[in-house]
Every structure is written in structure tokens, then in C-alpha cells.
Design an enzyme around this catalytic site. Structure first.
Site, PDB file in Angstrom:
ATOM      1  CG  ASP A 221      -2.020   1.056   1.265  1.00 28.85           C
ATOM      2  OD1 ASP A 221      -2.854   1.050   0.272  1.00 28.85           O
ATOM      3  OD2 ASP A 221      -1.901   1.838   2.252  1.00 28.85           O
ATOM      4  CD  GLU A 289      -2.356   2.241  -3.639  1.00 30.69           C
ATOM      5  OE1 GLU A 289      -3.178   2.966  -3.956  1.00 30.69           O
ATOM      6  OE2 GLU A 289      -1.455   2.363  -2.601  1.00 30.69           O
TER       7      GLU A 289
HETATM    8  C1  NOJ Z   1      -4.197   3.027  -1.136  1.00 24.67           C
HETATM    9  C2  NOJ Z   1      -5.321   1.793  -0.511  1.00 24.67           C
HETATM   10  O1  NOJ Z   1      -5.883   1.074  -1.826  1.00 24.67           O
HETATM   11  C3  NOJ Z   1      -6.661   2.799  -0.313  1.00 24.67           C
HETATM   12  O2  NOJ Z   1      -7.957   1.908  -0.116  1.00 24.67           O
HETATM   13  C4  NOJ Z   1      -6.508   3.506   1.020  1.00 24.67           C
HETATM   14  O3  NOJ Z   1      -7.505   4.241   1.584  1.00 24.67           O
HETATM   15  C5  NOJ Z   1      -4.960   4.049   1.167  1.00 24.67           C
HETATM   16  N1  NOJ Z   1      -4.116   3.221   0.160  1.00 24.67           N
HETATM   17  C6  NOJ Z   1      -4.649   4.310   2.401  1.00 24.67           C
HETATM   18  O4  NOJ Z   1      -4.149   3.150   2.966  1.00 24.67           O
END
Ligand code: NOJ
Length: 565
Positions: A221, A289
């Protein structure tokens, strides 16, 4: 008709044939997949009970969004214990059972790792609050004194991705107003200080915990956000960037880069993690991500000693337009090929408007804003689904790996008309309803038409309300039905495997009509008509897959076909 030209982008990737280079990975958003307990929130036993549906779909792996202990302020991306399962999702035993059932069907399992921030309910943060300024415990997170005569102003001007300031002030143990802590997301998600070796050690332990349990990898993440520029200088994002830092298009804009996205220091962290993964048997993976533009910069995340995959959000954000698609596909192969990595294609996930709606939105809709009744340019659902299927057929024919998001195989649209009072995304609350946020792509998915909660559970409870008509998209309604979106996905995935498309080569063919893309890969010729004008299919075309009904020998608008070549 199509004539071959010389713009071959080359064989994809390096000679390696590791599974993650070509895998199709299915994202499960556990809260909304299947609810065995009946409390309205999906859970791990629910996933286990439907593993056969996933095996039947023909995917190679699943990625699970967070199911860890969490107060659920950001649907589990606010983790209070990285090494346990939240009771709403089940237990560690339930996880082990799910893992075993998946593995026994040849399905690998990737879990989510959230290293940029924890929940404010995490023991580490609670200890930091109690220990006071200057303590080792405070040094785990980013605490600073405020500005102004009495420290009443935040340490800098940074804004939260979800809206509002990125700093919150605490009350010290003696009741006086105290230090401020940084949270790039919700105030309940304090950012770790990755300059602190202690933080590194904790996350290495967390990785070991899940690797020892047998997981096949991690989706990481906010993988572009862990390190912040020294001195935490003020910064205002350029208007055209999206809230996660992507959307900047050219090199000049890179000069104005933010002091918290894509800092050089993050790469050291991933090298350390890669070294750890390399000590484990099996090809365990890290997937970033990282909302980083342009693509050649994102490719740094997947250099051979760092992560394995990085979501190609540049592709996800590309409109349904032949020339734009051709450019992003070329740029992707060039960028990722230069570091020996695959491109990781994706069209939908739990943070973006589902592509069955997004591709038909007619107004600007910045990433993260979501769609609601008052949004501009609301999509026509028929055009949306038609384009989504065509876009999926294009994506699944591209060498590289691909992620699909639960429900897209059912053709689910974004749920636009959720009642205001049902919305739960922190974005909605932190912007006082100015931005709808992401609830519309997170509504529990339908399994059966005439069952409580459309088969999501047996009680009819659902943490977000399912819209009327949801049952028409149910898996049971589509299974075995020729032409259904589900059968179209199954056929595409089977053909992709049969032709070994994921590890294949890729060659553009020229077409006279600018709105038509044509390319060849591994015994397939793929034609995508992104325009409205039908074009003839090649004489004697042997159609293996069509995203919509064909009209005799012509390829209608918004349609993709795979032909035997
Ligand atoms: C990316 C995640 O995919 C999202 O859902 C989340 O709110 C943010 N990062 C914070 O962790």
C-alpha cells in the site's frame, strides 16, 4: 485492412518465466466478497466457500485487501495489529484454511501490507502518545511541534489525500495541547517515520510472519509514500495531479515533485524486503501500489533487486481512445522492458470508479472523487459495459500480468445512487460530501438473483446497500449463459492461458481507421474498435473471442475481437 508495419515493441520482459510475469490476479475486497457470518460484512470463511468459483474463472492468484485487526476507519487500511485477523473477518485459523484451499487448487495468495501508516489504535501509536515528546516511542511516527506562538498551527501546509490538513494535534498526558502528528490519509492513520531503523525491523518481522504462514506475496500500500523529504518543506500539489500523486505528465512537472511522494529513499526499503523474500522458497512477490508518473519513473519500483510488479495506473487512467491507448502501451513496454519487468495491467480496483462506468463518464472526474447523483457527465450504463468488455479483452491480450477486481467479471457498474447517509469513505466525510469517494465500487457483490443480499449472505444484511436490480448481475444468473460477461471473462482467461499470451511477444499492425488498434501476439490477432464506426473484419476471420455480438463480417464500435492468426 491491417498491414504489418515495423513498430514491434519487442519480446516482453526478460527470459524469465516466473509466474508473476504473466499471472492474472483477482482482487478480493473481503468486506464485500461473501459473508459467511451474516453480519453484513464479508469474511474469510466466505472466501473459502467460494474458492471453486474463482478456480472456475481461471485466475492464477488472489490478492486480499486488508483483513487485519482494525477499527475500520478506512475499511481496514488502518491496521491495529499486522499479525492478526480482525474478528469481523474471522481468525488466523480461518486464514490458514482459506490459504490451504486456495493452494490446493493451484491459486496463489497475496496479502496487503500497509507500511506507510498504522491505525491510531495500534499499540505502537498508543505507546507513543503516552510516552511524551522526545521519547523513543514518539520517534516511531512523525511528531513535530506546531508553528505559531503557542504551537497552534500545523508544522507545514500538507494536505491529506482524503481532504483537510495532513496534521492533527494531540493532547499530552497532562491535558495540555501538545505535538502534531502527520497523517497523509485519515487522522486515524498516523504515518510511520521510516528514518527510524526500529520501523524497518518491525516490518521485516511482519513480512516474515506472513511468509512463514505460506503467503505468496504482498501488495504494498502507498509504496511511493513511505519516505518524506528532510525538513518536511511546505508543498502544494499541482492542480492537475491526482490525490495520490499520479497524473503528472511530463518531465518538467517532475521538477515540482512533492516532498512525500516518490522519494529516492523508498528504494532502499524494497531492496531490503526483496533480499528477505529471496531467502524463501517459491517465487514470493511484492507488488507496488505506487501512483507515480511518468511510467519510466514508476519502472524504478520494479528494478531487478526491488519489487516484482507495480500497478500500471497510467494505463488504468487512459481514456478509451485508440491513440492514447497505443501511446500508453508503447510507453509501458519501453519503460518496464528497460528494467526487465512485466507491465502489470489493471482497469479496476477498490479505489477507482469501476471501469464499466468510468469508460463512459463524459466529464472530468478526478481520481478519488468517485461518482454520485450530483456528479457531472454521468455514464450511460449500456455504453459503459460495452466499453468495459472491449477494454478488458484488449487488456487481457497484452503480454504481462493483469489484475482484475471482484465483480468486474460480472459487469458490475459503479453504484452511483448510494444514499448520502450510507456512505462510509473517509473522503466523503473529510470533504463534507464535496467528493463522493470510493464506496460506489465497494458494494457487496451479487451471487444469486433471488436470495437475501443477492446471495452475499443469508441474512440480507449488507454494510453498503445493494441497489435494486443488483441480482440481475449475479454469478448464478450468468454461469453457463452464452454471451454473459462472466462467460466472456472465462473464455478470455482460458484462451490467454492456451496461447501463453502473458509471456508472449507483441507487434502492432497498422489499420487505416485511426480509432482501431490492431496487434499480433502468440497466434492471435487482436482488433479493438474504440470508435463508433463499424469496420470490416479481415476476410475469413476466425473469431476466437468477441467482447460484443458481431454484425456479420464487421467489427462494431466499442468492440474487441481476438482472431486466430
Ligand atoms: C491505498 C488503498 O488502496 C486505499 O484504499 C487506502 O485508503 C489508502 N491507500 C490508504 O491506506
Amino acid at each position: 485492412m491491417a498491414t504489418e508495419i515495423t513498430t514491434t515493441t519487442g519480446t516482453h520482459g526478460t527470459p524469465g518465466s516466473e509466474w508473476w510475469r504473466s499471472a492474472v490476479i483477482y482482487q478480493i475486497y473481503p468486506r464485500s466478497f461473501a459473508d459467511a457470518s451474516g453480519d453484513g460484512i464479508g469474511d474469510l470463511p466466505g472466501i473459502t466457500s467460494h474458492i471453486d468459483s474463482l478456480a472456475e474463472l481461471g485466475i492464477d492468484a488472489i490478492w486480499l485487501s486488508p483483513f487485519f485487526t482494525s477499527p475500520q476507519n478506512d475499511a481496514g487500511y488502518d491496521v491495529a495489529d499486522y499479525c492478526d485477523v480482525d474478528p469481523i473477518f474471522g481468525t488466523l485459523d480461518d486464514f490458514d484454511r482459506m490459504l490451504e484451499e486456495a493452494h490446493s487448487r493451484g491459486i496463489r495468495v497475496i496479502v496487503d501490507l500497509v507500511p506507510n501508516h498504522s491505525s491510531d489504535q495500534h499499540r505502537w501509536f498508543q505507546e507513543a502518545l503516552a510516552a511524551g515528546p522526545g521519547s523513543e516511542e514518539r520517534a516511531r511516527y512523525i511528531f513535530r511541534e506546531g508553528k505559531g506562538a503557542n504551537g497552534e498551527l500545523p508544522p507545514n501546509n500538507w494536505e491529506s489525500v482524503f481532504g483537510g490538513p495532513a496534521w492533527s494535534r494531540i493532547e499530552e498526558a497532562d491535558g495540555t495541547p501538545g505535538q502534531w502528528y502527520l497523517h497523509l490519509f485519515d487522522s486515524s492513520q498516523p504515518d510511520f517515520d521510516w528514518n527510524n531503523r526500529w520501523v524497518h525491523e518491525q516490518f521485516l518481522d511482519i513480512l516474515r510472519f506472513w511468509l512463514d504462514r505460506g503467503v505468496d506475496g504482498f501488495r504494498v500500500d502507498v509504496a511511493h509514500g513511505l519516505v518524506k523529504q528532510e525538513g518536511l518543506p511546505d508543498w502544494t500539489p499541482p492542480a492537475e495531479s491526482n490525490s495520490m500523486g499520479g497524473g503528472l505528465e511530463d518531465e518538467a512537472e517532475e521538477a515540482a515533485l512533492s516532498p512525500y511522494w516518490a522519494q529516492e529513499g523508498v528504494h532502499e526499503i524494497y531492496r531490503e524486503w526483496r533480499d528477505l523474500l529471496n531467502t524463501y522458497e517459491g517465487e514470493r512477490v511484492l507488488c507496488a501500489e505506487a501512483w507515480v508518473d511518468p511510467l519510466h519513473k514508476l519502472a524504478k519500483w520494479v528494478r531487478s533487486d526491488e519489487m516484482h510488479q507495480a500497478f500500471n495506473f497510467g494505463y488504468l487512467e487512459t481514456k478509451w481512445d485508440a491513440s492514447a491507448l497505443r501511446t500508453v502501451i508503447d510507453d509501458s513496454y519501453e519503460a518496464f522492458h528497460s528494467v526487465g519487468a512485466p507491465s502489470t495491467w489493471v482497469l479496476s480496483n477498490h479505489d477507482v470508479v469501476r471501469h464499466a462506468s468510468r469508460l463512459a463518464v463524459t466529464a472530468d472526474n478526478p481520481q478519488g472523487d468517485g461518482l454520485g447523483p450530483r456528479s457531472k457527465g454521468l455514464p450511460d450504463p449500456v455504453i459503459g459495459l460495452r466499453r468495459a468488455r472491449a477494454a478488458t479483452a484488449l487488456m487481457l491480450a497484452l503480454p504481462g500480468s493483469a489484475y482484475i477486481y471482484q465483480g468486474e467479471e460480472l459487469g458490475l457498474p459503479e453504484v452511483i445512487d448510494l444514499p448520502d447517509e450510507a456512505r462510509q469513505d473517509p473522503t466523503w466525510h473529510r470533504t463534507n460530501g464535496e467528493r463522493y469517494g470510493r464506496d460506489g465500487c465497494r458494494v457487496p457483490i451479487p451471487w444469486e438473483a433471488d436470495a437475501p443480499a443477492a446471495g452475499f449472505n443469508t441474512t440480507g444484511e449488507s454494510w453498503l446497500p445493494q441497489p435494486s436490480g443488483w441480482g440481475a448481475f449475479a454469478r448464478a444468473e450468468q454461469r453457463g449463459v452464452e454471451g454473459s460477461t462472466l462467460e466472456f471473462y472465462r473464455r478470455a482467461l482460458a484462451l490467454r492461458k492456451e496461447h501463453n499470451v502473458g509471456l508472449g511477444s507483441f507487434t502492432w499492425l497498422q489499420h487505416d481507421e485511426p480509432e482501431v488498434l490492431v496487434f499480433r501476439t502468440e497466434g492471435l490477432t487482436v482488433m479493438a474498435n474504440t470508435g463508433a464506426t463499424p469496420v470490416p473484419l479481415p476476410e475469413g476471420a476466425d473469431v476466437l473471442l468477441a467482447s460484443a455480438d458481431l454484425d456479420g463480417d464487421t467489427l462494431p464500435g466499442d468492440t474487441t475481437v481476438w482472431l486466430a492468426s
